[in-house]
Design an enzyme around this catalytic site. Structure first.
Site, PDB file in Angstrom:
ATOM      1  N   GLU A  32      45.673  43.815  60.775  1.00 62.71           N
ATOM      2  CA  GLU A  32      46.152  44.092  59.414  1.00 62.71           C
ATOM      3  C   GLU A  32      47.473  44.850  59.489  1.00 62.71           C
ATOM      4  O   GLU A  32      47.580  45.860  60.167  1.00 62.71           O
ATOM      5  CB  GLU A  32      45.100  44.903  58.631  1.00 62.71           C
ATOM      6  CG  GLU A  32      45.537  45.361  57.254  1.00 62.71           C
ATOM      7  CD  GLU A  32      46.027  44.224  56.351  1.00 62.71           C
ATOM      8  OE1 GLU A  32      45.265  43.293  56.097  1.00 62.71           O
ATOM      9  OE2 GLU A  32      47.212  44.276  55.920  1.00 62.71           O
ATOM     10  N   GLY A  38      41.560  45.410  53.179  1.00 69.40           N
ATOM     11  CA  GLY A  38      41.123  44.935  51.860  1.00 69.40           C
ATOM     12  C   GLY A  38      42.107  44.014  51.161  1.00 69.40           C
ATOM     13  O   GLY A  38      41.768  43.390  50.159  1.00 69.40           O
ATOM     14  N   GLY A  39      43.353  43.948  51.665  1.00 72.76           N
ATOM     15  CA  GLY A  39      44.308  42.989  51.122  1.00 72.76           C
ATOM     16  C   GLY A  39      44.726  43.250  49.692  1.00 72.76           C
ATOM     17  O   GLY A  39      44.536  44.352  49.152  1.00 72.76           O
ATOM     18  N   THR A  40      45.288  42.213  49.085  1.00 73.25           N
ATOM     19  CA  THR A  40      45.751  42.290  47.699  1.00 73.25           C
ATOM     20  C   THR A  40      44.595  42.713  46.792  1.00 73.25           C
ATOM     21  O   THR A  40      44.740  43.603  45.947  1.00 73.25           O
ATOM     22  CB  THR A  40      46.234  40.887  47.242  1.00 73.25           C
ATOM     23  OG1 THR A  40      47.225  40.427  48.156  1.00 73.25           O
ATOM     24  CG2 THR A  40      46.799  40.927  45.841  1.00 73.25           C
ATOM     25  N   CYS A  41      43.471  42.058  46.965  1.00 73.94           N
ATOM     26  CA  CYS A  41      42.343  42.232  46.035  1.00 73.94           C
ATOM     27  C   CYS A  41      41.923  43.694  45.909  1.00 73.94           C
ATOM     28  O   CYS A  41      41.842  44.233  44.806  1.00 73.94           O
ATOM     29  CB  CYS A  41      41.176  41.374  46.530  1.00 73.94           C
ATOM     30  SG  CYS A  41      39.737  41.482  45.485  1.00 73.94           S
ATOM     31  N   GLY A 139      46.990  35.624  52.948  1.00 74.07           N
ATOM     32  CA  GLY A 139      47.050  35.805  51.501  1.00 74.07           C
ATOM     33  C   GLY A 139      48.297  35.308  50.807  1.00 74.07           C
ATOM     34  O   GLY A 139      48.923  34.318  51.212  1.00 74.07           O
ATOM     35  N   GLU A 198      55.669  32.648  27.328  1.00 73.02           N
ATOM     36  CA  GLU A 198      55.043  31.645  28.204  1.00 73.02           C
ATOM     37  C   GLU A 198      55.848  30.363  28.184  1.00 73.02           C
ATOM     38  O   GLU A 198      56.243  29.870  27.126  1.00 73.02           O
ATOM     39  CB  GLU A 198      53.593  31.416  27.764  1.00 73.02           C
ATOM     40  CG  GLU A 198      52.920  30.161  28.290  1.00 73.02           C
ATOM     41  CD  GLU A 198      52.813  30.063  29.810  1.00 73.02           C
ATOM     42  OE1 GLU A 198      52.447  31.063  30.454  1.00 73.02           O
ATOM     43  OE2 GLU A 198      53.119  28.979  30.355  1.00 73.02           O
ATOM     44  N   HIS A 440      14.871  37.749  25.744  1.00 76.04           N
ATOM     45  CA  HIS A 440      15.354  38.033  24.387  1.00 76.04           C
ATOM     46  C   HIS A 440      15.307  39.531  24.148  1.00 76.04           C
ATOM     47  O   HIS A 440      14.338  40.173  24.523  1.00 76.04           O
ATOM     48  CB  HIS A 440      14.462  37.338  23.359  1.00 76.04           C
ATOM     49  CG  HIS A 440      14.861  37.656  21.945  1.00 76.04           C
ATOM     50  ND1 HIS A 440      15.984  37.120  21.358  1.00 76.04           N
ATOM     51  CD2 HIS A 440      14.308  38.495  21.029  1.00 76.04           C
ATOM     52  CE1 HIS A 440      16.095  37.584  20.131  1.00 76.04           C
ATOM     53  NE2 HIS A 440      15.099  38.429  19.901  1.00 76.04           N
TER      54      HIS A 440
END
Ligand code: FAD
Ligand code: NAI
Length: 461
Positions: A32, A38-41, A139, A198, A440
């Site tokens: 890493e 943990g990366g971007t997430c 990633g 957009e 319910h």
């Protein structure tokens, strides 16, 4: 420093792959380049955004909805520094969790940038690590707009938008995709005026059209405004406020929109910088993604790739499932990902969730289907909670009744979509869901009713 498997990148795809490989007895290591796992997430994506979505939702509820339930509170005061600390605490906890799991599973960790230097060889900042199998899980990164510089202070990507230390008076969001709508919601709830520009003539391309239209109306009711069919072509950052030039998508006369902060959220691109793929002879496609076969293997034997860096949805759980599958395949088992049943959730309020095909996709493919729809206005629990915006829609094959897709707008849509995803994994029919007893009073009864509605026999409508 010789391993059965070395994974480059520790985002959800990479760290899950390493854990599954270790469970299967493979000698495994991860590499890493960032300070934390943990990366971007975990660091600048899923986790911090959900912390701010949660906190800002409660802030808005306390300010607007409590009084109607007989809960008297004085007007909530925002302590943004504390809210950011709350977010960071959640990030730190999750990141530490990955560290713990690596240790628990006896996975070796290397900090540094991994560069593939030859078959089975990776350089990590001058050290050589050897591996029988290499999995690339590096990633993605923010897509930039030509001529617009992201300074992460006033012109921000999602990373800067997650870390603002002041609520902007006016936030201009470029791109009505997932990031724009989630983070736009956060800052609107905390007091910003939010306008979204957009390019297309609709929000959320790829999502079911009916869902996108109703969701836009809900967001507008909440105070967000939209300028569709338009693009931002330049941002003048010289003055105290930013001046964005906005043109019709097809070109034409530009207008100027002023804003305190501009969030650029026009997608993400695969990240392969410094990996040495060209030298290693690994093929990429025309969108910069690492090309793989059905078993996640690149054109170079022994080098695999998963997650955001390959084709398919850029979602954490898609990468995780690919991580498990590739580890199992490398260990000689039958790893597999069912791309027809990957849920997609937008964590706004209400949430938007979908799995499988949209109506547009079914029509385009010429597949005959029946649609069953049930609104939350007819669901007892939603009525009592006063959260009646939205609906559940289930799309089933006209002949076989097999569920082909489902789309939900509503609180907890992200949790409810899982039941339909499981049904789809078992090739279930709308009738199967309709005949399953649902507790319910719950919002999930709307799922059962939508399944009944496929056969035109909902009970409460
Ligand atoms: P990443 O998480 O990007 O991890 C890649 C890792 O590889 C990084 O840590 C990087 O530092 C490392 N790396 C790269 N190159 C090298 C190298 N040469 N050597 C060593 N290390 C390297 N998805 C969801 O499913 N749900 C959500 O709610 C959600 N929210 C999001 C919110 C935001 C704001 C953003 C930006 C994204 C969000 N996503 C969400 C998408 C999700 O974050 C990605 O799909 C996911 O992180 C992809 O995982 P990955 O493992 O493929 O890559
Ligand atoms: P996106 O692809 O979801 O949306 C980008 C939007 O920008 C599209 O609507 C596109 O038409 C528009 N666009 C493109 N160029 C433009 C331009 N020049 N001007 C105006 N609009 C333009 O990308 P986003 O929101 O950046 O997110 C990236 C990825 O991150 C997502 O695709 C998703 O995979 C992931 N993500 C997932 C989340 C979740 O699962 N809840 C949350 C956040 C991100």
């Amino acid at each position: 420093m010789s391993y059965d498997l070395v994974v480059i990148g520790t985002g959800p795809a990479g760290y899950v792959c390493a854990i599954r490989a270790a469970q299967l007895g493979l000698k495994t290591a991860v590499i890493e380049k960032d300070k934390t796992f943990g990366g971007t997430c975990l660091n600048v994506g899923c986790i911090p955004s959900k912390a701010l979505l949660h906190a800002s939702h409660l802030f808005e509820e306390a300010g607007h909805d409590f009084a109607g339930m007989g809960i008297g509170v004085s007007k909530p005061k925002l302590d943004l520094k504390q809210m950011q600390a709350f977010k960071q605490e959640g990030v730190d906890g999750n990141v530490k969790g990955v560290d713990f799991l690596f240790k628990k599973n006896k996975i070796d960790t290397f900090k540094g940038t991994g560069k593939i230097t030859g078959p089975g060889k990776i350089d990590v900042d001058g050290k050589t690590v050897e591996a029988k199998h290499i999995v690339i899980a590096t990633g993605s990164d923010v897509t930039r707009l030509k001529g617009i510089e992201i300074d992460e202070k006033r012109v921000v990507s999602s990373t800067g938008a997650l870390a603002l230390d002041k609520v902007p008076g006016k936030l201009l969001v470029v791109g009505a995709g997932v990031i724009g709508l989630e983070l736009g919601s956060v800052w609107r709830r905390l007091g910003a005026e939010v306008q979204v520009v957009e390019f297309l003539d609709r929000i959320l391309p790829g999502m079911d059209g009916e869902v996108a239209r109703q969701f836009q109306r809900i967001l507008e009711k909440q105070g967000m405004s939209f300028k569709l069919g338009s693009k931002v072509t330049a941002i003048d950052n010289k003055g105290k406020t930013l001046k964005a030039s906005v043109e019709p998508a097809a070109g034409g006369k530009a207008e100027t929109i002023e804003a305190d902060v501009v969030l650029v959220a026009v997608g993400r691109v695969p990240y392969t910088q410094g990996l040495g793929l060209k030298e290693a002879g690994v093929e990429m496609d025309d969108r910069g993604r690492v090309k793989i076969d059905d078993h996640f293997q690149t054109n170079v034997k022994g080098i695999f790739a998963i997650g955001d860096v390959v084709r398919g949805a850029m979602l954490a759980h898609k990468g995780e499932d690919e991580g498990v599958a590739v580890a199992e395949l490398i260990a000689g088992k039958a790893g597999h990902v069912n791309y027809d049943a990957i849920p997609n959730v937008i964590y706004t309020y209400p949430e938007v969730a979908s799995v499988g095909k949209t109506e547009e996709e079914l029509k385009q493919a010429g597949i005959a289907y029946r649609a069953g729809k049930f609104p939350f206005t007819a669901n007892g629990r939603a009525k009592v909670n006063k959260t009646t915006d939205g609906f559940v829609k289930i799309l089933a094959d006209e002949k076989t009744d097999r569920i082909l897709g489902a789309h939900i707008i509503g609180p907890d849509a992200g949790t409810m979509i899982s039941e339909i995803t499981v049904a789809m994994e078992f090739s279930g029919s709308a009738e199967d869901v309709a005949r399953t007893c649902h507790p319910h009073p719950t919002l999930s009864e709307a799922v059962k009713e939508a399944a009944l509605a496929v056969d035109k026999r909902p009970i409460h409508m």
